[in-house]
Design an enzyme around this catalytic site. Structure first.
Site, PDB file in Angstrom:
ATOM      1  N   CYS A   1       0.911  -1.417   0.268  1.00  0.00           N
ATOM      2  CA  CYS A   1      -0.440   0.314   0.071  1.00  0.00           C
ATOM      3  C   CYS A   1       1.002   1.358   0.127  1.00  0.00           C
ATOM      4  O   CYS A   1       1.591   1.616   0.894  1.00  0.00           O
ATOM      5  CB  CYS A   1      -1.115   0.018   1.438  1.00  0.00           C
ATOM      6  SG  CYS A   1      -2.202   1.515   0.863  1.00  0.00           S
TER       7      CYS A   1
ATOM      8  N   CYS B   1      -0.689   4.321   2.143  1.00  0.00           N
ATOM      9  CA  CYS B   1       0.131   3.940   3.484  1.00  0.00           C
ATOM     10  C   CYS B   1       1.529   4.009   4.164  1.00  0.00           C
ATOM     11  O   CYS B   1       1.500   4.968   5.145  1.00  0.00           O
ATOM     12  CB  CYS B   1      -0.060   2.301   3.559  1.00  0.00           C
ATOM     13  SG  CYS B   1      -1.700   1.865   3.300  1.00  0.00           S
ATOM     14  N   ASP B   2       2.087   3.487   3.318  1.00  0.00           N
ATOM     15  CA  ASP B   2       3.334   3.560   3.501  1.00  0.00           C
ATOM     16  C   ASP B   2       4.273   4.235   2.461  1.00  0.00           C
ATOM     17  O   ASP B   2       5.633   4.755   3.267  1.00  0.00           O
ATOM     18  CB  ASP B   2       3.490   1.921   3.141  1.00  0.00           C
ATOM     19  CG  ASP B   2       2.754   1.213   4.336  1.00  0.00           C
ATOM     20  OD1 ASP B   2       2.665   1.885   5.167  1.00  0.00           O
ATOM     21  OD2 ASP B   2       2.437  -0.191   4.322  1.00  0.00           O
TER      22      ASP B   2
END
Ligand code: NDP
Length: 340
Positions: A164, A167-168
């Site tokens: 992701c 997200c990261d």
């Protein structure tokens, strides 16, 4: 025994049999107002709202309590956590919040459903049968991984493997990363990463993209994205703690090279966890549950869907939580309309 005694005896045995069958059934079959399947942000948010609406929700956690977020390290984009929070920590807090209002959170895996009747039937671990007035599906989707040992090792260590970018990606600012995949997700994520990272190397296993022309063109025209066609991942390299590079092979020439990188992003698709609903719910060609636009309603009355099981576009914890809330409100209104 004469024939009358015989008849009385037989009727008595039959009644005893029916009586014992009835009681053994009522012991194993449980009736619930609201059953929630899945324990990601969608499921727990649905539980918080359903419990506060006196629907006595029962939530089954499944095999990965906490869902996909438990494989994420730091969550920095969920509103309300200015200093960030780890995925597992956030899920424990959501669980505690759901339990605080009386949600019954249980271990167990839903193995079978039968939505052919007005009472929806659900089986836990193939044995326990539950009859539900409403069902909220929050089973999520699972990111696909390549399955290499080295990939799984650094994924589990939280050392630089992610599925992701949104997200990261932030953790790899001004660093070099590799992303594997050639669909719309991979292109979108590569483009997202290109704004944060100094360089993005994209590994495409064929000599063409699967992505739409416009998405492919966008990555092709981005300066700090290098596309390696006909290229497969051989090994994710690291120092035992964190990723340091990726060994790749050109599948035309068989030449192997190493690409330096601190992050390895996998964007080869997701699989919605919806197999058990096939035959009852309308699914799209990749298995995502089709909901009525703007609601959490499915094609079966009393069955609602929230989170990634119906969302291949946003796939964020916050959007999952939002649709969990919608599902609980829709379920509550459905029950109120039925009872009123
Ligand atoms: P896709 O299934 O479309 O693409 C998966 C990609 O991963 C393919 O290019 C495939 O390669 C590659 N792949 C699969 N397995 C491997 C492997 N073992 N090694 C290397 N590469 C591999 O998934 P997406 O998540 O990209 O998209 C899912 C759906 O969501 C699509 O319908 C897409 O259009 C849609 N979507 C739309 C977006 C938008 O419109 N903004 C954004 C994101 C997704 P190959 O091509 O060789 O099979």
């Amino acid at each position: 025994m004469n024939s009358v005694d015989n008849l009385t005896f037989n009727i008595g045995i039959k009644l005893l049999f029916l009586y014992s069958k009835f009681f053994s059934m009522s012991e194993t079959i449980e009736s619930v107002k609201c059953l929630i399947i899945g324990s990601g942000p969608a499921g727990y948010t649905a539980a918080i709202y359903a419990a506060r609406a006196n629907m006595n929700p029962v939530l089954y956690q499944g095999t990965q309590p906490g869902g996909q977020l438990t494989t994420t390290n730091e969550v920095e984009n969920f509103p309300g956590y200015p200093d960030g929070v780890t995925g597992p920590e956030m899920m424990l807090e959501l669980k505690a919040q759901a339990e605080r209002f009386g949600s019954d959170v249980r271990d167990g895996w839903i193995t079978k459903v039968d939505f052919s009747d007005s009472i929806h039937k659900v089986w836990v671990n193939d044995t326990k049968e539950i009859h539900c007035e409403t069902v909220i599906i929050s089973t999520g989707a699972s990111a696909k991984y390549l399955g290499l040992d080295s990939e799984q090792k650094y994924l589990k260590l939280g050392g630089g493997v992610s599925a992701c970018a949104v997200c990261d990606g932030f953790f790899y600012r001004n660093q070099e990363v590799v992303i594997v995949g050639a669909g719309d997700s991979a292109c979108e994520e590569a483009h997202y990463l290109s704004k944060l990272c100094s360089k993005v190397t994209m590994l495409v296993r064929r000599d063409v993209f699967r992505a739409s022309k416009i998405m492919a063109k966008r990555v092709e025209s981005t300066d700090n994205i290098e596309i390696m066609f006909n290229t497969e991942t051989v090994e994710v390299l690291g120092d035992g703690q964190v990723v340091t590079g990726v060994k790749v092979r050109n599948n035309k020439t068989q030449v192997e090279t190493e690409v330096p990188a601190t992050g390895f992003f996998v964007a080869i698709g997701h699989k919605p966890n919806t197999d058990i609903f096939k035959g009852f719910l309308n699914l799209d060609e990749t298995g995502y549950i089709i909901n009525e636009p703007g609601t959490s309603r499915t094609n079966i009355e009393g069955v609602f869907v929230s989170g990634d099981a119906a969302d291949h576009v946003y796939r964020q914890a916050i959007t999952a939580a939002g649709t969990g809330c919608m599902a609980a409100l829709d379920a509550e209104r459905y029950l109120a309309a039925k009872e009123g």
